[in-house]
Design an enzyme around this catalytic site. Structure first.
Site, PDB file in Angstrom:
ATOM      1  N   ARG A  53       0.829  -1.211   0.000  1.00 27.21           N
ATOM      2  CA  ARG A  53       0.000   0.000   0.000  1.00 27.21           C
ATOM      3  C   ARG A  53       0.866   1.264   0.000  1.00 27.21           C
ATOM      4  O   ARG A  53       0.956   1.978  -0.987  1.00 27.21           O
ATOM      5  CB  ARG A  53      -0.947  -0.034   1.217  1.00 27.21           C
ATOM      6  CG  ARG A  53      -2.091   0.961   1.147  1.00 27.21           C
ATOM      7  CD  ARG A  53      -1.717   2.393   1.464  1.00 27.21           C
ATOM      8  NE  ARG A  53      -1.080   2.548   2.776  1.00 27.21           N
ATOM      9  CZ  ARG A  53      -0.518   3.681   3.180  1.00 27.21           C
ATOM     10  NH1 ARG A  53      -0.480   4.744   2.396  1.00 27.21           N
ATOM     11  NH2 ARG A  53       0.063   3.750   4.369  1.00 27.21           N
ATOM     12  N   ASP A  54       1.539   1.531   1.100  1.00 27.49           N
ATOM     13  CA  ASP A  54       2.290   2.794   1.193  1.00 27.49           C
ATOM     14  C   ASP A  54       3.402   2.819   0.149  1.00 27.49           C
ATOM     15  O   ASP A  54       3.705   3.852  -0.440  1.00 27.49           O
ATOM     16  CB  ASP A  54       2.887   2.934   2.604  1.00 27.49           C
ATOM     17  CG  ASP A  54       3.216   4.369   2.969  1.00 27.49           C
ATOM     18  OD1 ASP A  54       3.186   5.239   2.081  1.00 27.49           O
ATOM     19  OD2 ASP A  54       3.509   4.629   4.153  1.00 27.49           O
TER      20      ASP A  54
ATOM     21  N   HIS B  12       5.758   4.440  12.531  1.00 27.05           N
ATOM     22  CA  HIS B  12       5.689   4.389  11.055  1.00 27.05           C
ATOM     23  C   HIS B  12       6.639   5.471  10.542  1.00 27.05           C
ATOM     24  O   HIS B  12       6.283   6.643  10.479  1.00 27.05           O
ATOM     25  CB  HIS B  12       4.235   4.662  10.645  1.00 27.05           C
ATOM     26  CG  HIS B  12       3.973   4.750   9.173  1.00 27.05           C
ATOM     27  ND1 HIS B  12       3.134   3.880   8.510  1.00 27.05           N
ATOM     28  CD2 HIS B  12       4.403   5.612   8.224  1.00 27.05           C
ATOM     29  CE1 HIS B  12       3.069   4.210   7.223  1.00 27.05           C
ATOM     30  NE2 HIS B  12       3.829   5.277   7.034  1.00 27.05           N
TER      31      HIS B  12
ATOM     32  N   HIS C 185       9.195   7.066   7.811  1.00 27.12           N
ATOM     33  CA  HIS C 185       9.785   7.153   6.467  1.00 27.12           C
ATOM     34  C   HIS C 185      11.260   7.495   6.634  1.00 27.12           C
ATOM     35  O   HIS C 185      11.660   8.133   7.621  1.00 27.12           O
ATOM     36  CB  HIS C 185       9.026   8.189   5.628  1.00 27.12           C
ATOM     37  CG  HIS C 185       7.689   7.676   5.169  1.00 27.12           C
ATOM     38  ND1 HIS C 185       7.477   7.186   3.909  1.00 27.12           N
ATOM     39  CD2 HIS C 185       6.514   7.530   5.840  1.00 27.12           C
ATOM     40  CE1 HIS C 185       6.224   6.769   3.800  1.00 27.12           C
ATOM     41  NE2 HIS C 185       5.609   6.969   4.957  1.00 27.12           N
TER      42      HIS C 185
ATOM     43  N   CYS D 243       4.599   9.220  -0.047  1.00 28.52           N
ATOM     44  CA  CYS D 243       3.203   9.637  -0.062  1.00 28.52           C
ATOM     45  C   CYS D 243       3.019  10.626  -1.201  1.00 28.52           C
ATOM     46  O   CYS D 243       3.771  11.590  -1.315  1.00 28.52           O
ATOM     47  CB  CYS D 243       2.802  10.274   1.261  1.00 28.52           C
ATOM     48  SG  CYS D 243       1.100  10.857   1.260  1.00 28.52           S
TER      49      CYS D 243
ATOM     50  N   ASN E 152       9.171   4.202   3.163  1.00 29.32           N
ATOM     51  CA  ASN E 152       9.252   3.787   4.565  1.00 29.32           C
ATOM     52  C   ASN E 152      10.613   3.160   4.784  1.00 29.32           C
ATOM     53  O   ASN E 152      11.264   2.723   3.845  1.00 29.32           O
ATOM     54  CB  ASN E 152       8.196   2.709   4.855  1.00 29.32           C
ATOM     55  CG  ASN E 152       6.794   3.228   4.713  1.00 29.32           C
ATOM     56  OD1 ASN E 152       6.267   3.271   3.626  1.00 29.32           O
ATOM     57  ND2 ASN E 152       6.211   3.625   5.799  1.00 29.32           N
TER      58      ASN E 152
HETATM   59  P1  HMG Z   1     -13.107  14.395  -2.082  1.00 28.39           P
HETATM   60  O1  HMG Z   1     -12.935  14.858  -3.488  1.00 28.39           O
HETATM   61  O2  HMG Z   1     -13.116  15.434  -1.020  1.00 28.39           O
HETATM   62  O3  HMG Z   1     -14.383  13.463  -1.919  1.00 28.39           O
HETATM   63  O4  HMG Z   1     -11.976  13.320  -1.785  1.00 28.39           O
HETATM   64  P2  HMG Z   1     -15.861  13.623  -2.327  1.00 28.39           P
HETATM   65  O5  HMG Z   1     -16.651  12.891  -1.302  1.00 28.39           O
HETATM   66  O6  HMG Z   1     -16.209  15.074  -2.611  1.00 28.39           O
HETATM   67  O7  HMG Z   1     -15.952  12.803  -3.716  1.00 28.39           O
HETATM   68  C1  HMG Z   1     -15.319  13.224  -4.903  1.00 28.39           C
HETATM   69  C2  HMG Z   1     -15.210  12.047  -5.882  1.00 28.39           C
HETATM   70  O8  HMG Z   1     -14.402  11.011  -5.300  1.00 28.39           O
HETATM   71  C3  HMG Z   1     -16.546  11.412  -6.210  1.00 28.39           C
HETATM   72  O9  HMG Z   1     -16.421  10.862  -7.516  1.00 28.39           O
HETATM   73  C4  HMG Z   1     -16.606  10.260  -5.219  1.00 28.39           C
HETATM   74  O10 HMG Z   1     -17.442   9.222  -5.643  1.00 28.39           O
HETATM   75  C5  HMG Z   1     -15.161   9.809  -5.201  1.00 28.39           C
HETATM   76  P3  HMG Z   1     -16.935  11.654  -8.837  1.00 28.39           P
HETATM   77  O11 HMG Z   1     -18.388  11.914  -8.585  1.00 28.39           O
HETATM   78  O12 HMG Z   1     -16.134  12.928  -8.902  1.00 28.39           O
HETATM   79  O13 HMG Z   1     -16.620  10.707  -9.958  1.00 28.39           O
HETATM   80  N1  HMG Z   1     -14.812   9.137  -3.932  1.00 28.39           N
HETATM   81  C6  HMG Z   1     -14.271   7.906  -3.858  1.00 28.39           C
HETATM   82  N2  HMG Z   1     -13.929   7.016  -4.805  1.00 28.39           N
HETATM   83  C7  HMG Z   1     -13.400   5.847  -4.392  1.00 28.39           C
HETATM   84  N3  HMG Z   1     -13.177   5.558  -3.086  1.00 28.39           N
HETATM   85  C8  HMG Z   1     -13.530   6.421  -2.122  1.00 28.39           C
HETATM   86  C9  HMG Z   1     -14.096   7.656  -2.504  1.00 28.39           C
HETATM   87  N4  HMG Z   1     -14.523   8.716  -1.802  1.00 28.39           N
HETATM   88  C10 HMG Z   1     -14.956   9.614  -2.685  1.00 28.39           C
HETATM   89  N5  HMG Z   1     -13.311   6.112  -0.853  1.00 28.39           N
HETATM   90  C11 HMG Z   1     -10.931  11.501  -0.638  1.00 28.39           C
HETATM   91  C12 HMG Z   1     -11.824  12.722  -0.515  1.00 28.39           C
HETATM   92  C13 HMG Z   1     -10.479  11.085   0.733  1.00 28.39           C
HETATM   93  C14 HMG Z   1     -11.734  10.385  -1.298  1.00 28.39           C
HETATM   94  C15 HMG Z   1      -9.724  11.881  -1.539  1.00 28.39           C
HETATM   95  O14 HMG Z   1      -9.140  13.013  -0.995  1.00 28.39           O
HETATM   96  C16 HMG Z   1      -8.721  10.785  -1.672  1.00 28.39           C
HETATM   97  O15 HMG Z   1      -8.977   9.736  -2.246  1.00 28.39           O
HETATM   98  N6  HMG Z   1      -7.472  11.019  -1.197  1.00 28.39           N
HETATM   99  C17 HMG Z   1      -6.394  10.074  -1.321  1.00 28.39           C
HETATM  100  C18 HMG Z   1      -5.646  10.042  -0.044  1.00 28.39           C
HETATM  101  C19 HMG Z   1      -4.573   8.973  -0.074  1.00 28.39           C
HETATM  102  O16 HMG Z   1      -4.797   7.848  -0.473  1.00 28.39           O
HETATM  103  N7  HMG Z   1      -3.367   9.349   0.398  1.00 28.39           N
HETATM  104  C20 HMG Z   1      -2.306   8.447   0.539  1.00 28.39           C
HETATM  105  C21 HMG Z   1      -2.507   7.541   1.737  1.00 28.39           C
HETATM  106  S1  HMG Z   1      -2.164   8.327   3.311  1.00 28.39           S
HETATM  107  C22 HMG Z   1      -0.481   8.067   3.552  1.00 28.39           C
HETATM  108  O17 HMG Z   1       0.196   7.599   2.665  1.00 28.39           O
HETATM  109  C23 HMG Z   1       0.097   8.386   4.883  1.00 28.39           C
HETATM  110  C24 HMG Z   1       0.343   7.134   5.763  1.00 28.39           C
HETATM  111  O18 HMG Z   1       1.224   6.233   5.129  1.00 28.39           O
HETATM  112  C25 HMG Z   1       0.959   7.556   7.093  1.00 28.39           C
HETATM  113  C26 HMG Z   1       2.143   8.486   6.899  1.00 28.39           C
HETATM  114  O19 HMG Z   1       3.190   8.085   6.384  1.00 28.39           O
HETATM  115  O20 HMG Z   1       1.961   9.654   7.248  1.00 28.39           O
HETATM  116  C27 HMG Z   1      -0.962   6.405   6.066  1.00 28.39           C
HETATM  117 MG    MG Z   2       3.387   6.415   5.122  1.00 31.92          MG
END
Ligand code: HMG
Ligand code: MG
Length: 306
Positions: A19-20, A211, A213, A244, A253
């Site tokens: 995933r990450d 966690h 990086h 990310c 990571n």
């Molecule tokens: P948004 O645009 O605010 O959401 O996104 P919305 O509710 O207004 O919906 C907009 C569109 O997204 C719509 O589709 C929804 O259906 C769709 P459209 O009508 O435009 O075709 N939608 C979705 N589709 C699939 N799955 C869903 C979903 N929700 C809405 N769950 C949202 C909000 C959170 C969805 C968006 O901002 C997003 O997907 N962000 C991605 C965040 C991400 O994956 N980041 C990386 C992971 S975090 C990380 O790596 C850190 C971590 O490792 C820890 C660290 O190291 O810090 C965990």
């Molecule tokens: Mg991370």
């Protein structure tokens, strides 16, 4: 009493590479390769694997095959599979894949919360609350990732109070355990310790994971600092995959190989077979057309080549 008196005797690693690690790859990685990676990780003895995320495919195209990947895994008993779910839409989509644990992910920094999940910290908690409730009602465990607990690409240093604030909000909605994440790898041992101590105001030591990086090469030192506080759950990525997409310049990571080697050298058990793990890292790195980003992997492979 020295700090080492607190060292745990065993450590549980969640490999977050699928995933990450892979979420940040621009080139498409076939679902079959992701499934093979997960299989190799469980064969190497990983008991927890973070497989994928149910996020918007417009935001993170690499995770669009989440359902296919989850459906393709032949699970070994005793291995836990987790997935990221930012909202109810993601949670509902995730259910078909029968995850053992779901992960809601928030940030200690307002700016990062906006960039990553398009809402404020307070709004994120409102979105997570029904997800946590639904998961727990169905017997699915819930973890909360806390990003930017020491530094943020947009806000700079993050005060421990912000970590405590977020941990308190997570606790308030029923999140069972939390990850103290150094998203951009700027943490150093004292700062990481302060972030963990802030999380400890709301969670017990058994429910906190590190966690880290490795962007600035500090992740092993930070891991040791966390171990000395008694933390025994860590997340890392095989072959040091990752980064990310919403934290510019953040690299992967800490490599699982490097963590396992350090722990083995310290007499701390992980249950992981280092040789099989290294081979899993080589496998996915070959898929990506590059060398594993792990010093231990490189050293062991040079030695093998004799
Ligand atoms: P948004 O645009 O605010 O959401 O996104 P919305 O509710 O207004 O919906 C907009 C569109 O997204 C719509 O589709 C929804 O259906 C769709 P459209 O009508 O435009 O075709 N939608 C979705 N589709 C699939 N799955 C869903 C979903 N929700 C809405 N769950 C949202 C909000 C959170 C969805 C968006 O901002 C997003 O997907 N962000 C991605 C965040 C991400 O994956 N980041 C990386 C992971 S975090 C990380 O790596 C850190 C971590 O490792 C820890 C660290 O190291 O810090 C965990
Ligand atoms: Mg991370």
């Amino acid at each position: 009493m020295t700090a080492t008196m607190n060292l745990p005797t065993r450590v549980k690693i969640i490999d977050v590479g699928p995933r990450d690690g892979l979420q940040n790859e621009k080139q498409p990685v076939p679902a079959a390769a992701k499934i093979e990676l997960v299989h190799r990780l469980q064969d190497a003895g990983l008991k927890e694997i973070e497989v994928t995320s149910y996020v918007s495919p417009k935001w993170v195209p690499q995770m669009a095959d989440n359902a296919e990947v989850m459906a393709g895994i032949q699970r070994q008993p005793g291995v836990r599979f987790s997935v990221l779910t930012p909202n109810l839409k993601g949670f509902e989509a995730a259910l078909a894949g029968q995850p053992d644990e779901i992960v809601v992910f928030g940030a200690a920094s307002e700016a990062f919360s906006q960039k990553n999940i398009n809402c404020s910290i307070a709004e994120s908690i409102e979105r997570f609350a029904p997800v946590v409730e639904a998961a727990r009602a169905q017997g699915i465990a819930v973890r909360g990732a806390m990003s930017c607990t020491v530094g943020c690409p947009y806000e700079g240093d993050i005060a421990p109070e912000k970590v405590a604030y977020l941990a308190g909000l997570m606790k308030g909605i029923g999140v069972q355990r939390v990850d103290v994440a150094d998203t951009i790898g700027v943490g150093t041992p004292r700062k990481v310790r302060a972030a963990i101590e802030a999380a400890l105001r709301h969670y017990g030591i058994d429910d906190i994971s590190g966690h880290f990086h490795d962007t600035y090469g500090q992740a092993l030192a930070n891991t040791l600092a966390a171990l000395e506080l008694g933390v025994w759950n860590f997340q890392s990525s095989v072959a040091g995959l990752g980064g990310c997409p919403y934290a510019k310049g953040a690299t992967g990571n800490v490599a699982t190989e490097d963590v396992v080697f350090m722990l083995r050298g310290m007499g701390i058990d992980t249950g992981i077979d280092l040789d099989k793990l290294i081979d899993a890292g080589v496998f996915i790195s070959q898929q990506l057309g590059r060398e594993p980003n792990s010093r231990v992997s490189k050293a062991v492979r040079l030695k093998r080549a004799g």
